[in-house]
Design a protein around this motif. Structure first.
Motif, PDB file in Angstrom:
ATOM      1  N   VAL A  48     119.965  56.492  41.293  1.00 48.55           N
ATOM      2  CA  VAL A  48     120.025  57.070  42.833  1.00 48.55           C
ATOM      3  C   VAL A  48     118.382  57.651  43.016  1.00 48.55           C
ATOM      4  N   PHE A  49     117.966  58.417  41.707  1.00 45.53           N
ATOM      5  CA  PHE A  49     116.759  59.075  41.795  1.00 45.53           C
ATOM      6  C   PHE A  49     115.449  58.395  41.861  1.00 45.53           C
ATOM      7  N   ASP A  50     115.634  57.270  41.172  1.00 42.32           N
ATOM      8  CA  ASP A  50     114.869  55.916  41.312  1.00 42.32           C
ATOM      9  C   ASP A  50     114.704  55.276  42.570  1.00 42.32           C
ATOM     10  N   LEU A  51     115.932  55.085  43.305  1.00 41.92           N
ATOM     11  CA  LEU A  51     115.860  54.696  44.565  1.00 41.92           C
ATOM     12  C   LEU A  51     115.116  55.305  45.729  1.00 41.92           C
ATOM     13  N   MET A  52     115.408  56.782  45.399  1.00 43.89           N
ATOM     14  CA  MET A  52     114.509  57.655  46.138  1.00 43.89           C
ATOM     15  C   MET A  52     113.162  57.755  45.848  1.00 43.89           C
ATOM     16  N   GLU A  53     112.472  57.675  44.746  1.00 41.31           N
ATOM     17  CA  GLU A  53     111.290  57.546  44.151  1.00 41.31           C
ATOM     18  C   GLU A  53     110.802  56.506  44.928  1.00 41.31           C
ATOM     19  N   ILE A  54     111.399  55.202  44.812  1.00 42.90           N
ATOM     20  CA  ILE A  54     110.755  54.142  45.364  1.00 42.90           C
ATOM     21  C   ILE A  54     110.477  54.279  46.783  1.00 42.90           C
ATOM     22  N   GLY A  55     111.647  54.759  47.597  1.00 46.06           N
ATOM     23  CA  GLY A  55     111.193  54.948  49.125  1.00 46.06           C
ATOM     24  C   GLY A  55     110.238  56.067  49.336  1.00 46.06           C
ATOM     25  N   LEU A 113     107.110  64.140  37.436  1.00 43.80           N
ATOM     26  CA  LEU A 113     106.145  65.100  38.121  1.00 43.80           C
ATOM     27  C   LEU A 113     105.603  64.383  39.223  1.00 43.80           C
ATOM     28  N   ASN A 114     105.273  62.931  39.358  1.00 43.31           N
ATOM     29  CA  ASN A 114     104.944  62.169  40.419  1.00 43.31           C
ATOM     30  C   ASN A 114     106.055  62.333  41.686  1.00 43.31           C
ATOM     31  N   THR A 115     107.087  62.068  41.109  1.00 40.98           N
ATOM     32  CA  THR A 115     108.157  62.308  41.907  1.00 40.98           C
ATOM     33  C   THR A 115     108.496  63.668  42.893  1.00 40.98           C
ATOM     34  N   TYR A 116     108.152  64.959  42.180  1.00 37.17           N
ATOM     35  CA  TYR A 116     108.296  66.053  42.563  1.00 37.17           C
ATOM     36  C   TYR A 116     107.116  66.133  43.561  1.00 37.17           C
TER      37      TYR A 116
END
Length: 580
Positions: free
Chosen positions: A300-307, A2-5
């Motif tokens: 990849v999703f976690d990499l996006m989240e960190i960015g 949810l935080n990523t969204y």
């Protein structure tokens, strides 16, 4: 998740509704895709029944084709965001980050490495924002399609649906372990990348010094340490990532094998038809693909989240507050009232209980040993940061009541280390006044005594100065910076002894340019050579963050105090010669 969204929506900015529409279309298309796979059950059953129900077969094929077309149209419409809108989002994000950099307090900005900012502005935006739509829809497809297949299979044979569903719980602990390991590691990797980027910038800018000290190539300790750390972190990352990927693929294959084995057993027992088993095999093969990819997509999703976290962290830095209502400056005398200040990363006071008043259109010199607080005073006048105690007033107005962008309209600064942009001389001067005409630029250059050397250049004012003005001498760079300040024509001028590192000829030319700049201005000059400020209206002598003496040059000499000691030391040093 949810935080990523939420972060995705924040980054999307004004394109938030388009991103939401793309994600909704992806969900609908993925549901349709799951239904398409589920149609294998009735289609194969109809084909293998005797006699073949031709009308039912054609009906199912027509429905199959219709759903394929609808899914294709939805996917095509969904890709509008990934292909077109994402570039607009990236552009808007860069503009928002650039605007945020303009508003961030300089004290906060100076604490950040240039490589870290470069990673956020270029790497995170390009690698994360541009792919945010494609990656999000791919993950939706990976999760929704198998779920729909399980739901449809439930109506065909609940036993097979339950067997398919078992694959999810088996994959969950591996997925969670993978995310836990990878997420922490990816943060370390991005930090190592940012540190390496900073060291590369430092290395290229410091090559003359590094070559002189034989610290190039493998001998460049700081760069080599950053590269070694980057390599070690990336190697560790490869090892940690590959093991869960193999484990996930194995679990999925075992799960699919179990489902097919159960289906075969049910056929042998007569409780399941062969067409349904064939359909199950086809669906199971398609079912395994997205599940096997889930772990890789999680990385990849976690990499996006960190960015996204880095972008959010930069965007969340609050600007300097402005007291209401905002005030306008009409006069330009400067007053410090019992000012105490320390930098955010220090426990000791840099300035303590400093008070003085500088009348408008006067020249005041700040002298003292290194670290006494001279530069901090000039920074606080331009609101580098807010003071912890006391107040700073310009024309009787507290600087905290003035918008920082408005405040800087009234201040010009010329420092010892000049920064010129990799652009033409004309544009570097015009930076102080973007709407200035070529004639105004030339007038400012003449006043700064740099028109003559500019005219000798092959392209004149259209000559590129190179990175940081590297194609020009120190004196030439200094005069261009003074021309820039002259063109700005601000009523307050801050000088950090711009002639201290110049040869005699350049010093004379720069000093003439400064005389043009400071006429009828409120001037504060940091003086390293006291002989340059003997005619100052007032001299403030600083020591350990306190003003220990103040007054004009003759008065301070007569006091035989700290200023007199500095003066005598410099007079003695002027007679120093290298022995033969």
């Amino acid at each position: 998740m949810l935080n990523t969204y939420r972060r995705m929506m924040d980054v999307a900015g004004s394109y938030k509704s388009q991103l939401q529409s793309a994600l909704l279309l992806s969900v609908i298309a993925s549901i349709i895709q799951g239904v398409i796979f589920a149609l294998f059950f009735p289609l194969l059953s109809a084909l293998m029944n005797q006699p073949i129900d031709i009308q039912r077969v054609w009906t199912l094929l027509a429905l199959f084709g219709f759903l394929v077309i609808v899914e294709g149209l939805l996917r095509w419409r969904e890709l509008d965001f990934a292909w077109i809108t994402s570039t607009d989002v990236a552009h808007e994000t860069r503009l928002r980050l650039a605007e945020q950099l303009r508003r961030i307090p300089l004290e906060e900005l100076n604490q950040r490495q240039s490589g870290d900012l470069n990673v956020v502005l270029s790497g995170n935006v390009s690698e994360i924002v541009l792919w945010i739509g494609s990656l999000a829809t791919l993950i939706i497809q990976t999760l929704v399609v198998p779920f729909v297949v399980v739901i449809v299979t439930l109506f065909v044979d609940w036993r097979l649906a339950l067997a398919l569903l078992v694959t999810f719980p088996l994959a969950v602990p591996i997925y969670r372990q993978m995310r836990s390991l990878v997420k922490n590691l990816l943060r370390e990797i991005t930090d190592a990348d940012a540190n390496t980027a900073s060291r590369v910038v430092e290395y290229t800018q410091g090559l003359p010094v590094l070559r002189a000290t034989k610290q190039v190539g493998e001998r460049s300790q700081r760069l080599q340490a950053a590269l070694v750390r980057q390599r070690d972190v990336q190697s560790r990352g490869q090892r940690l990532v590959n093991l869960p990927l193999i484990a996930m693929a194995t679990v999925v294959e075992v799960g699919i094998f179990t489902v097919i084995s159960l289906g075969t057993l049910f056929v042998l027992q007569g409780s399941l038809s062969i067409p349904v088993l064939f359909a199950l095999v086809a669906i199971a093969m398609r079912f395994s693909e997205p599940l096997a990819q889930l772990t890789g997509l999680a990385s990849v999703f976690d990499l996006m989240e960190i960015g996204l976290e880095k972008i959010e962290a930069l965007m969340s830095i609050p600007p300097l507050p402005v007291q209401t209502p905002p005030a306008q400056l009409t006069s330009f005398d400067i007053t410090f009232e019992q000012v105490s200040f320390r930098y955010a990363d220090q426990s000791e006071w840099t300035l303590q209980d400093v008070s003085f008043h500088l009348p408008e259109r006067t020249l005041t010199a700040l002298v003292g040993s290194s670290g006494s607080g001279k530069t901090t005073i000039t920074r606080l006048i331009s609101r580098f940061a807010d003071v912890q105690k006391g107040s700073i007033r310009i024309g009787g107005v507290d600087v905290r009541q003035v918008e920082p962008s408005q405040l800087m309209r009234y201040i010009s600064a010329v420092f010892q280390d000049v920064y010129l942009f990799d652009d033409t001389i004309r544009n570097n001067i015009r930076m102080a006044k973007p709407d200035a005409t070529d004639v105004e630029v030339e007038i400012a250059a003449r006043a700064a005594n740099c028109h003559e050397f500019i005219s000798r250049l092959p392209k004149g004012y259209d000559t590129s100065v190179g990175e940081i003005g590297g194609t020009l001498s120190g004196g030439e760079r200094q005069r261009i910076s003074i021309a820039r300040a002259i063109l700005k024509d601000a009523p307050i001028v801050l000088l950090d002894e711009p002639t201290s590192a110049l040869d005699t000829e350049s010093e004379v030319a720069v000093q003439r340019a400064i005389d043009q700049l400071v006429a009828d201005k409120t001037v504060i000059v940091i003086a390293h050579r006291l002989s340059t400020v003997v005619s100052a209206d007032s001299i403030l002598v600083l020591e350990d963050g306190h003003i220990v003496e103040r007054g004009p040059h003759p008065e301070l000499l007569s006091q035989q105090g700290r200023y007199a000691a500095l003066w005598n030391a410099q007079q003695y040093a002027q007679g120093w010669r290298i022995a033969a």
